[in-house]
Design an enzyme around this catalytic site. Structure first.
Site, PDB file in Angstrom:
ATOM      1  N   SER A 700      29.483  36.774  44.945  1.00  0.00           N
ATOM      2  CA  SER A 700      30.704  36.624  44.137  1.00  0.00           C
ATOM      3  C   SER A 700      30.602  37.283  42.766  1.00  0.00           C
ATOM      4  CB  SER A 700      31.032  35.131  43.970  1.00  0.00           C
ATOM      5  OG  SER A 700      30.024  34.481  43.244  1.00  0.00           O
ATOM      6  N   LYS A 743      34.782  26.775  39.910  1.00  0.00           N
ATOM      7  CA  LYS A 743      34.701  27.898  38.968  1.00  0.00           C
ATOM      8  C   LYS A 743      35.840  27.854  37.962  1.00  0.00           C
ATOM      9  CE  LYS A 743      32.336  30.931  42.278  1.00  0.00           C
ATOM     10  NZ  LYS A 743      32.427  32.126  43.135  1.00  0.00           N
TER      11      LYS A 743
END
Length: 825
Positions: A700, A743
Site C-alpha cells: 500500500s 488509515k
C-alpha cells in the site's frame, strides 16, 4: 465367694439383700468415692483397676489402712480429670479392695469386689478425696415370682447363644452362667460382660427393680445376638481368598452393616447420600444421569483410603456441580437493552444494532441458538467491557475466558481421568463458574492462541464455536456430551490474520474501529472522567476539565486508536488534584494548559506532517498496524553514484518490490514528468522509511513512494496536509488496498486535511465515522498521474508538451477528465 453368698440367700418370698453380698445395715452412711472412667462396676463383679490420680491414691491408702469399704461411681465424662458432684452418676457400687500392688511411683494396681448398690445423696468432702453421704438401695421383689423365673430362663438361654457366637470367649463362660442361680446376680453379670455403650450399662445399674432390670438386660443381649448373627452372615458371604484390598473391603462392609443395624451411619455414607441427592436434583439428561448413578454405585464399593476413591468422588462432584438445566430468563425488553448499551458505551452502533437484532429474533423464536460473535479491533476500544454490557442488557451471567498464550489442546477439552490431577477444560470450568446453561462467555484474545506438540487449541475450539456441533460438546474429563448451544459466545481479537480460516469462518466478525477526536471527547466526558473521579475520591465540584483541555490531552499526550492511554492521562490529572485537595486546598481547580505541563510533563506528540514535507522528496503515507492506523513518512534523496537504488527502514520483500515498481514507472515516464531521461546515469537514489526499528511490509505504500520520487526528481514539494495509500503497477494504475477505516482515522488524528485513495476503495468509506468524513477531503484516483495532481504543490506535467500521444497521451487525457472526481465526504 460370690456364689456362696448367693446360696445363703433368704428363703423364698423373703426380701433380697442388696446384691446378696452386704446387707443394707452394713453399708456406712458416708463412703469415700472412687470415680471410674470408661466402665460400669456391678455388685458381685471383680474388677482390676490401675490408678494414678493423686486423690484416688490417697483414698486407697486410707481405705486399706482402715480396712473400710469404698464407693465406685462412673464418671459422666471420661476426660474429666478432677470430677465433682455434677460429673458423677447418682448410682454406684459399694466395693471392697481385695488386692493392692504398687507398680511404681504414684502408680497402683488393685482388685475390687462389688458388694451392693447405693445412691449418692450429696458430697460431704472433696479434699484430699471425695466423700459422699449415701443411702442403700434395696429390691424387695420376691424371687419365687413366676415371671422372674421365666425371665431368668430366657436370660440364661440368650447368654448361652451369645457365648456360642463369640468363639473368643472361654468354654468356662457357659458353665459360669449355668452355675448362677440368683436372677439378680445373673442380670448384673450379663450386663457387665456384654459389649454395649457405658450409658446403657449405667442404666442397668440404676434399674433397682429386678423385673425391669432383667428385661433391660434381655433387650441388650438380644440386640448383641442379632449383631453377632449379622456379622456371622457377612462372614459367610465374603469367605475365600482375600487380598489386602479385599480384606479392607470386608471389614468396612462389616462396619457398615453394624452401623446400619444400629442406625449410626458414618459421615462418608451421609456425604455419598447427599451426593446422590445432588445428582438427582441436577436435571441431567437421562444418559448422563445413568453414567453418574453407575459411577456413584461404584464409588460406594471403594474404600475411602483408596486413591481411586478421590478420583471418582471428584468426577461426581464435577458432574453434579456443572449446570445441566438451570438457566436465567432473558430480558427481552429491547428498549431496556438499548438504554443499557447506550449508557455503558458511546458509539459502536454496528455492535449495538446486532445485539438488538438478536433480542428481537429471540423474542419471536424462543429456541434460537446463541450467536457466535467476534469483536475485532485495536486495543482499548472497549471489546471486553462491551461483552459485560451485553450480558447486563440481556440479563445473563457473564464469564470471561482468557485464551492468550494457551498452547495445550487439553486446556479446552480437559484431561482424561487417567492422569493424576486431571480437570475439565476451561470451557466446562467456565460453565461451572457461571452456574447457568446460557451465560455470555467471552473468549478473550482468541488471536493469541498458540500451538505446540501438545496439540492445537484453536482446532479444539472448532467444535465449541460450531452451532451444528456444540450441542453435543465432549470434554475429555466429563466423557459425556454437554450442550453449549444456549451459550452466547463473544470472541475478541486485535487481528484477524492469526485466526485460522476454519475458526474464523465459524464466527460473525464485527469490526470495532478506532475512535475519532469527537468520539474520544464524548467518551472522556461521559465515562472516563466520572469513573476516575470516583476512583480517586474526588467530587465534580473539586475539578474542572474543559473540552479544550481534553482536546489538548488527546492531541498532545496520546496517539492511539482506543482510549486506554487517555484514561491513564485523566487518572494522572486526578491524582495531581487529589494531592491539592488532601493538602487542604478546597477551591475548585480549573485546569489550564500550563497545569497540563506540570501534571503530565512536556508534550509527547505533535503534528510533524508540515515540518517533514517542507523539502522535496518527502511524502506522507498511511499504514495499518495492530493498534489501528498510523502515518508513514517516506523520504527520498539522491547523490552522485552509478544509478543504484538503496532502501532502508527494515522493509519486507513486498515493500521493496513496490519501490522498484515505482522507480521503474518514473523512469519509463520521465519525459512526461519533466525529468531528464538519464537521471540515474551518474546518481544513486536512497529511499528511507523512518522508525527503522519497526518492521514494515505490504504494497500500500506504492503510490507514496512514487510521489516521493517524483517530488525529489522534479523539485516540487508534496502538500503538507496530504496523505495517501494505494498499490502501484508498471502501467501506472492505482490498485485498492485494505485497512481504509483505520488509515483514515489515523490521518484524522494527525490533522490531515486531504487523503488520496484508490478509486475502488470508495465503498470502504461507508464504515468511516461521519466526523472524519466531515473534516477530510477524499480524492479517489485510478491512475498515478491523478495522484500527483492532488499531492504536489504544482503540476509536473506539460514540460514535455504534447509528446507521447499514444498510451501516455491517453492517460493524460484521462487524468484531466477525472480531476473533477475529487470527493469531499
Amino acid at each position: 465367694m460370690a456364689d456362696k453368698e448367693k446360696k445363703s440367700a433368704p428363703a423364698a418370698a423373703a426380701p433380697i439383700p442388696t446384691s446378696g453380698l452386704m446387707s443394707k445395715d452394713e453399708i456406712p452412711q458416708v463412703l469415700p468415692i472412687l470415680p471410674l472412667r470408661n466402665s460400669v462396676f456391678f455388685p458381685g463383679g471383680v474388677l482390676p483397676l490401675a490408678v494414678g490420680r493423686a486423690k484416688t491414691i490417697a483414698l486407697i491408702k486410707d481405705a486399706v489402712r482402715d480396712d473400710q469399704v469404698i464407693g465406685v461411681v462412673t464418671q459422666r465424662r471420661a476426660e474429666e480429670e478432677d470430677p465433682g458432684a455434677a460429673d458423677l452418676h447418682s448410682m454406684g457400687t459399694v466395693a471392697r479392695i481385695v488386692k493392692l500392688l504398687k507398680m511404681g511411683e504414684d502408680n497402683y494396681s488393685l482388685v475390687v469386689q462389688g458388694l451392693a448398690r447405693f445412691r449418692v445423696v450429696d458430697l460431704v468432702q472433696d479434699q484430699p478425696y471425695l466423700k459422699a453421704r449415701v443411702e442403700a438401695v434395696e429390691d424387695s421383689t420376691p424371687i419365687d415370682d413366676v415371671e422372674i423365673e421365666a425371665l431368668g430362663i430366657n436370660l440364661k438361654k440368650l447368654a448361652r447363644e451369645v457365648i456360642e457366637l463369640m468363639p473368643e470367649l472361654p468354654a468356662a463362660a457357659t458353665e459360669l452362667v449355668e452355675s448362677i442361680t440368683h436372677p439378680g446376680h445373673l442380670a448384673d453379670l450379663s450386663a457387665a460382660n456384654v459389649d454395649v455403650p457405658i450409658e446403657e450399662k449405667q442404666a442397668v445399674l440404676e434399674t433397682v427393680g429386678l423385673k425391669a432390670r432383667m428385661k433391660l438386660v434381655l433387650e441388650l443381649l438380644n440386640r448383641k445376638r442379632e449383631i453377632l448373627k449379622l456379622s456371622s452372615k457377612i462372614d459367610s458371604q465374603v469367605k475365600g481368598e482375600m487380598s489386602k484390598t479385599q480384606r479392607e473391603y470386608y471389614l468396612r462392609q462389616q462396619l457398615k452393616a453394624i452401623k446400619e443395624e444400629l442406625g449410626e451411619m458414618g459421615e462418608e455414607e451421609e456425604e455419598l447420600d447427599e451426593l446422590g441427592e445432588k445428582i438427582k436434583k441436577a436435571g441431567m439428561p437421562a444418559d448422563v444421569e445413568k453414567v453418574a448413578q453407575k459411577e456413584l454405585n461404584r464409588l460406594k464399593t471403594i474404600p475411602a483410603a483408596s486413591s481411586e476413591y478421590t478420583v471418582a468422588r471428584t468426577y461426581l462432584d464435577w458432574l453434579a456441580e456443572v449446570p445441566w438445566s438451570r438457566k436465567t430468563d432473558d430480558n427481552l425488553d429491547i428498549e431496556n437493552a438499548r438504554a443499557i448499551l447506550e449508557t455503558d458505551h458511546y458509539d459502536l452502533e454496528k455492535v449495538k444494532k446486532r445485539i438488538l437484532e438478536y433480542l428481537a429474533v429471540r423474542k419471536l423464536k424462543s429456541d434460537m441458538r446463541g450467536p457466535i460473535l467476534c469483536f475485532v479491533g485495536p486495543p482499548g476500544v472497549g471489546k471486553t467491557s462491551l461483552g459485560q454490557s451485553i450480558a447486563r442488557a440481556i440479563g445473563r451471567k457473564f464469564v470471561r475466558l482468557s485464551l492468550g498464550g494457551v498452547r495445550d489442546e487439553a486446556e479446552i477439552r480437559g484431561h482424561r481421568r487417567t492422569y493424576v490431577g486431571a480437570l475439565p477444560g476451561r470451557i466446562i470450568q467456565s460453565m461451572k463458574k457461571a452456574g447457568t446453561v446460557n451465560p455470555v462467555m467471552m473468549l478473550d484474545e482468541i488471536d493469541k492462541l498458540g500451538a505446540d506438540f501438545r496439540g492445537d487449541p484453536s482446532a479444539a475450539l472448532l467444535e465449541v464455536l460450531d452451532p451444528e456441533q456444540n450441542n453435543s460438546f465432549s470434554d475429555h474429563y466429563l466423557d459425556v456430551q454437554y450442550d453449549l448451544s444456549k451459550v452466547m459466545f463473544i470472541a475478541t481479537a486485535n487481528l484477524l490474520d492469526p485466526i485460522p480460516p476454519a475458526l474464523r469462518d465459524r464466527m460473525e466478525i464485527l469490526e470495532l474501529p478506532g475512535y475519532t477526536f469527537e468520539e474520544k471527547i464524548q467518551i472522556a466526558q461521559r465515562h472516563l472522567i466520572p469513573k476516575e473521579l470516583r476512583e480517586h475520591g474526588l467530587a465534580p465540584d473539586q475539578i474542572q476539565i474543559t473540552e479544550d483541555i481534553l482536546i489538548k490531552v488527546i492531541m498532545s499526550y496520546t496517539r492511539e486508536a482506543g482510549v486506554r492511554n487517555l484514561e491513564r492521562r485523566v487518572a494522572d490529572i486526578c491524582r495531581a488534584v487529589a494531592v491539592d485537595v488532601a493538602s487542604g486546598k478546597a477551591e475548585k481547580r480549573a485546569l489550564s494548559e500550563k497545569d497540563l505541563e506540570s501534571m503530565l510533563g512536556p508534550e509527547k506528540f505533535w503534528s510533524e506532517v508540515a515540518e517533514r514535507t517542507e523539502v522535496p522528496g518527502v511524502a506522507t503515507g498511511l499504514a495499518w498496524t495492530a493498534a489501528g492506523g498510523d502515518l508513514l513518512f517516506i523520504e527520498a534523496t539522491r547523490m552522485p553514484g552509478k544509478g543504484s537504488l538503496t532502501l532502508t527502514g527494515q522493509l519486507g520483500d513486498v515493500m521493496k518490490e513496490s519501490a522498484q515498481a515505482a522507480l521503474s514507472y518514473v523512469r519509463s515516464n520521465s519525459e512526461a514528468l519533466g525529468i531528464k531521461g538519464n537521471f540515474l546515469e551518474k546518481q544513486d537514489i536512497h529511499v528511507h522509511f523512518p522508525a527503522g526499528a519497526i518492521p514494515k511490509d505490504g504494497p500500500s505504500a506504492g503510490v507514496t513512494i512514487f510521489t516521493a520520487l517524483t517530488s525529489l526528481l522534479t523539485g516540487i514539494r508534496v502538500r503538507g496536509d496530504v496523505a495517501m495509500t494505494g498499490e502501484v503497477t508498471l502501467r501506472g494504475l492505482v490498485l485498492p488496498v485494505g485497512g481504509i477505516k483505520e488509515k483514515v482515522l489515523a490521518a484524522h488524528r494527525a490533522g490531515i486535511k486531504r487523503i488520496i485513495l484508490p478509486e475502488r476503495n470508495r465503498k470502504d468509506l461507508l464504515d468511516v465515522p461521519e466526523q472524519a468524513k466531515k473534516d477530510i477531503e477524499f480524492v479517489f484516483c485510478s491512475a498515478m498521474d491523478e495522484v500527483l495532481k492532488s499531492a504536489l504543490e504544482s503540476q509536473p506535467f506539460g514540460k514535455a508538451g504534447g509528446e507521447g500521444e499514444g498510451e501516455e497521451g491517453g492517460r493524460k487525457k484521462k487524468a484531466a477528465g477525472t480531476e473533477e472526481g475529487a470527493v469531499r465526504a
